[in-house]
Design a protein around this motif. Structure first.
Motif, PDB file in Angstrom:
ATOM      1  N   PRO A  99      -9.996  17.939  -6.911  1.00 15.95           N
ATOM      2  CA  PRO A  99     -10.343  17.433  -5.575  1.00 15.95           C
ATOM      3  C   PRO A  99     -11.394  18.315  -4.910  1.00 15.95           C
ATOM      4  O   PRO A  99     -11.382  19.540  -5.052  1.00 15.95           O
ATOM      5  CB  PRO A  99      -9.014  17.482  -4.818  1.00 15.95           C
ATOM      6  CG  PRO A  99      -7.973  17.390  -5.883  1.00 15.95           C
ATOM      7  CD  PRO A  99      -8.558  18.140  -7.056  1.00 15.95           C
ATOM      8  N   LEU A 100     -12.291  17.665  -4.191  1.00 12.65           N
ATOM      9  CA  LEU A 100     -13.348  18.366  -3.473  1.00 12.65           C
ATOM     10  C   LEU A 100     -12.800  18.884  -2.138  1.00 12.65           C
ATOM     11  O   LEU A 100     -11.770  18.404  -1.661  1.00 12.65           O
ATOM     12  CB  LEU A 100     -14.527  17.420  -3.275  1.00 12.65           C
ATOM     13  CG  LEU A 100     -15.148  16.938  -4.593  1.00 12.65           C
ATOM     14  CD1 LEU A 100     -16.158  15.828  -4.347  1.00 12.65           C
ATOM     15  CD2 LEU A 100     -15.783  18.085  -5.361  1.00 12.65           C
ATOM     16  N   PRO A 101     -13.454  19.860  -1.531  1.00 15.00           N
ATOM     17  CA  PRO A 101     -12.909  20.468  -0.310  1.00 15.00           C
ATOM     18  C   PRO A 101     -12.516  19.480   0.782  1.00 15.00           C
ATOM     19  O   PRO A 101     -11.474  19.651   1.417  1.00 15.00           O
ATOM     20  CB  PRO A 101     -14.038  21.398   0.151  1.00 15.00           C
ATOM     21  CG  PRO A 101     -14.725  21.789  -1.115  1.00 15.00           C
ATOM     22  CD  PRO A 101     -14.677  20.558  -1.979  1.00 15.00           C
ATOM     23  N   PHE A 102     -13.291  18.433   1.019  1.00 16.90           N
ATOM     24  CA  PHE A 102     -12.950  17.475   2.076  1.00 16.90           C
ATOM     25  C   PHE A 102     -11.704  16.665   1.742  1.00 16.90           C
ATOM     26  O   PHE A 102     -11.072  16.115   2.634  1.00 16.90           O
ATOM     27  CB  PHE A 102     -14.137  16.539   2.362  1.00 16.90           C
ATOM     28  CG  PHE A 102     -14.490  15.634   1.215  1.00 16.90           C
ATOM     29  CD1 PHE A 102     -13.843  14.425   1.022  1.00 16.90           C
ATOM     30  CD2 PHE A 102     -15.490  16.004   0.326  1.00 16.90           C
ATOM     31  CE1 PHE A 102     -14.168  13.607  -0.040  1.00 16.90           C
ATOM     32  CE2 PHE A 102     -15.832  15.191  -0.740  1.00 16.90           C
ATOM     33  CZ  PHE A 102     -15.161  13.985  -0.929  1.00 16.90           C
ATOM     34  N   GLU A 103     -11.313  16.615   0.482  1.00 16.03           N
ATOM     35  CA  GLU A 103     -10.117  15.872   0.066  1.00 16.03           C
ATOM     36  C   GLU A 103      -8.826  16.659   0.273  1.00 16.03           C
ATOM     37  O   GLU A 103      -7.754  16.067   0.433  1.00 16.03           O
ATOM     38  CB  GLU A 103     -10.166  15.540  -1.430  1.00 16.03           C
ATOM     39  CG  GLU A 103     -11.264  14.646  -1.884  1.00 16.03           C
ATOM     40  CD  GLU A 103     -11.185  14.462  -3.388  1.00 16.03           C
ATOM     41  OE1 GLU A 103     -10.206  13.831  -3.855  1.00 16.03           O
ATOM     42  OE2 GLU A 103     -12.076  14.951  -4.097  1.00 16.03           O
ATOM     43  N   ARG A 104      -8.910  17.951   0.211  1.00 16.05           N
ATOM     44  CA  ARG A 104      -7.704  18.787   0.152  1.00 16.05           C
ATOM     45  C   ARG A 104      -6.708  18.540   1.278  1.00 16.05           C
ATOM     46  O   ARG A 104      -5.503  18.487   1.028  1.00 16.05           O
ATOM     47  CB  ARG A 104      -8.112  20.248   0.058  1.00 16.05           C
ATOM     48  CG  ARG A 104      -8.763  20.534  -1.288  1.00 16.05           C
ATOM     49  CD  ARG A 104      -9.073  21.993  -1.520  1.00 16.05           C
ATOM     50  NE  ARG A 104      -9.808  22.116  -2.778  1.00 16.05           N
ATOM     51  CZ  ARG A 104     -10.937  22.765  -2.918  1.00 16.05           C
ATOM     52  NH1 ARG A 104     -11.472  23.395  -1.878  1.00 16.05           N
ATOM     53  NH2 ARG A 104     -11.542  22.819  -4.083  1.00 16.05           N
ATOM     54  N   PRO A 105      -7.130  18.363   2.548  1.00 16.05           N
ATOM     55  CA  PRO A 105      -6.132  18.083   3.593  1.00 16.05           C
ATOM     56  C   PRO A 105      -5.351  16.782   3.333  1.00 16.05           C
ATOM     57  O   PRO A 105      -4.183  16.678   3.691  1.00 16.05           O
ATOM     58  CB  PRO A 105      -6.963  17.968   4.868  1.00 16.05           C
ATOM     59  CG  PRO A 105      -8.241  18.666   4.587  1.00 16.05           C
ATOM     60  CD  PRO A 105      -8.474  18.512   3.112  1.00 16.05           C
ATOM     61  N   TYR A 106      -5.978  15.825   2.697  1.00 14.35           N
ATOM     62  CA  TYR A 106      -5.293  14.561   2.389  1.00 14.35           C
ATOM     63  C   TYR A 106      -4.221  14.776   1.327  1.00 14.35           C
ATOM     64  O   TYR A 106      -3.080  14.340   1.486  1.00 14.35           O
ATOM     65  CB  TYR A 106      -6.311  13.510   1.921  1.00 14.35           C
ATOM     66  CG  TYR A 106      -7.217  13.041   3.027  1.00 14.35           C
ATOM     67  CD1 TYR A 106      -6.847  11.985   3.847  1.00 14.35           C
ATOM     68  CD2 TYR A 106      -8.434  13.667   3.278  1.00 14.35           C
ATOM     69  CE1 TYR A 106      -7.668  11.556   4.876  1.00 14.35           C
ATOM     70  CE2 TYR A 106      -9.265  13.244   4.299  1.00 14.35           C
ATOM     71  CZ  TYR A 106      -8.873  12.193   5.095  1.00 14.35           C
ATOM     72  OH  TYR A 106      -9.675  11.768   6.120  1.00 14.35           O
ATOM     73  N   TRP A 107      -4.575  15.441   0.245  1.00 16.05           N
ATOM     74  CA  TRP A 107      -3.627  15.668  -0.834  1.00 16.05           C
ATOM     75  C   TRP A 107      -2.512  16.627  -0.399  1.00 16.05           C
ATOM     76  O   TRP A 107      -1.403  16.565  -0.932  1.00 16.05           O
ATOM     77  CB  TRP A 107      -4.342  16.211  -2.064  1.00 16.05           C
ATOM     78  CG  TRP A 107      -5.297  15.230  -2.663  1.00 16.05           C
ATOM     79  CD1 TRP A 107      -6.660  15.318  -2.661  1.00 16.05           C
ATOM     80  CD2 TRP A 107      -4.985  14.005  -3.330  1.00 16.05           C
ATOM     81  NE1 TRP A 107      -7.208  14.223  -3.290  1.00 16.05           N
ATOM     82  CE2 TRP A 107      -6.205  13.402  -3.706  1.00 16.05           C
ATOM     83  CE3 TRP A 107      -3.797  13.348  -3.641  1.00 16.05           C
ATOM     84  CZ2 TRP A 107      -6.274  12.192  -4.385  1.00 16.05           C
ATOM     85  CZ3 TRP A 107      -3.851  12.142  -4.320  1.00 16.05           C
ATOM     86  CH2 TRP A 107      -5.080  11.569  -4.684  1.00 16.05           C
ATOM     87  N   ALA A 108      -2.791  17.490   0.576  1.00  6.58           N
ATOM     88  CA  ALA A 108      -1.780  18.435   1.064  1.00  6.58           C
ATOM     89  C   ALA A 108      -0.845  17.804   2.087  1.00  6.58           C
ATOM     90  O   ALA A 108       0.055  18.469   2.599  1.00  6.58           O
ATOM     91  CB  ALA A 108      -2.467  19.664   1.666  1.00  6.58           C
ATOM     92  N   GLY A 109      -1.039  16.548   2.420  1.00  5.20           N
ATOM     93  CA  GLY A 109      -0.163  15.870   3.373  1.00  5.20           C
ATOM     94  C   GLY A 109      -0.529  16.097   4.825  1.00  5.20           C
ATOM     95  O   GLY A 109       0.230  15.747   5.729  1.00  5.20           O
ATOM     96  N   GLU A 110      -1.703  16.679   5.096  1.00  2.00           N
ATOM     97  CA  GLU A 110      -2.113  16.984   6.466  1.00  2.00           C
ATOM     98  C   GLU A 110      -2.730  15.781   7.184  1.00  2.00           C
ATOM     99  O   GLU A 110      -2.947  15.839   8.391  1.00  2.00           O
ATOM    100  CB  GLU A 110      -3.111  18.146   6.453  1.00  2.00           C
ATOM    101  CG  GLU A 110      -2.521  19.433   5.927  1.00  2.00           C
ATOM    102  CD  GLU A 110      -3.568  20.509   5.699  1.00  2.00           C
ATOM    103  OE1 GLU A 110      -4.692  20.389   6.233  1.00  2.00           O
ATOM    104  OE2 GLU A 110      -3.259  21.474   4.969  1.00  2.00           O
ATOM    105  N   ARG A 111      -3.026  14.707   6.466  1.00  2.00           N
ATOM    106  CA  ARG A 111      -3.615  13.509   7.066  1.00  2.00           C
ATOM    107  C   ARG A 111      -2.854  12.272   6.598  1.00  2.00           C
ATOM    108  O   ARG A 111      -3.402  11.405   5.914  1.00  2.00           O
ATOM    109  CB  ARG A 111      -5.092  13.395   6.679  1.00  2.00           C
ATOM    110  CG  ARG A 111      -5.907  14.625   7.004  1.00  2.00           C
ATOM    111  CD  ARG A 111      -6.948  14.336   8.043  1.00  2.00           C
ATOM    112  NE  ARG A 111      -7.645  15.545   8.435  1.00  2.00           N
ATOM    113  CZ  ARG A 111      -8.827  15.904   8.010  1.00  2.00           C
ATOM    114  NH1 ARG A 111      -9.482  15.167   7.161  1.00  2.00           N
ATOM    115  NH2 ARG A 111      -9.381  17.013   8.460  1.00  2.00           N
TER     116      ARG A 111
END
Length: 198
Positions: A99-111
């Motif tokens: 995952p690219l940096p802008f994706e990480r909050p999504y995969w981490a459950g933050e969005r």
């Protein structure tokens, strides 16, 4: 066969009509808007398109709001480094590379995606841990420098000001688009019989 047609801008030309292509070339970027490259598996972008990006970055990006679908990929000098395709109905179709940096909050459950509820029904969790269209907008901003929905940020390209040239691209072996449209209209007209429900 390629013929020149009226142009558009990046805001209006992102989802051109069938057979229509919008394109622009700038010193640092080339843009092509064509629904024929909206593929479910971005890793399977046609070889000639990957080859055209030799020596630079190639980014196919596609969103479809009716089915909450996102697909994007990043090719660096002909080498695939990231490909993601997912939708509400099919789930994750492709997830290749880190995952690219802008994706990480999504995969981490933050969005997280909002739950869906209809009057008289219980709330149902969204089919994915995040909404594909939200991630799609962040991908568009991070990879291409603009967005089509949401609030623009300082530094975002104003897509309305980016002029695109128009082209009608037709396979000479394919049925004539005018004849195909006429046949489709005839079918639709035949379906418009009046019905009465009591």
């Amino acid at each position: 066969m390629i013929e020149t047609t009226a142009g558009s801008n990046l805001w209006d030309g992102l989802y051109p009509p069938d057979g229509q292509t919008y394109a622009a070339g700038r010193p640092a970027v080339e843009l092509v808007c064509d629904r024929r490259v909206m593929v479910d598996l971005p890793s399977q972008l046609p070889d000639e398109l990957v080859a055209a990006g030799a020596g630079r970055r190639t980014v196919p990006h596609a969103l479809h709001s009716v089915v909450d679908w996102l697909a994007f990929a990043v090719w660096e000098d002909g080498r695939l480094v990231r490909s993601l395709s997912l939708s509400r109905d099919t789930g994750i179709v492709e997830n290749t590379g880190e995952p690219l940096p802008f994706e990480r909050p999504y995969w981490a459950g933050e969005r997280p995606a909002a739950t869906v509820s209809w009057p008289g029904e219980d709330e149902e969790p969204y089919a994915l841990p995040f909404h594909p269209l939200d991630l799609g907008e962040d991908a568009l901003r991070a990879l291409c420098g603009f967005i089509v929905e949401g609030r623009p940020r300082p530094g975002d390209v104003d897509a309305d000001t980016v002029a695109l040239h128009g082209y009608r691209v037709r396979d000479t072996n394919a049925p004539d688009p005018v004849a195909r449209e006429a046949a489709l209209s005839a079918v639709v007209d035949a379906m418009r019989t009046r019905r009465r429900f009591c």
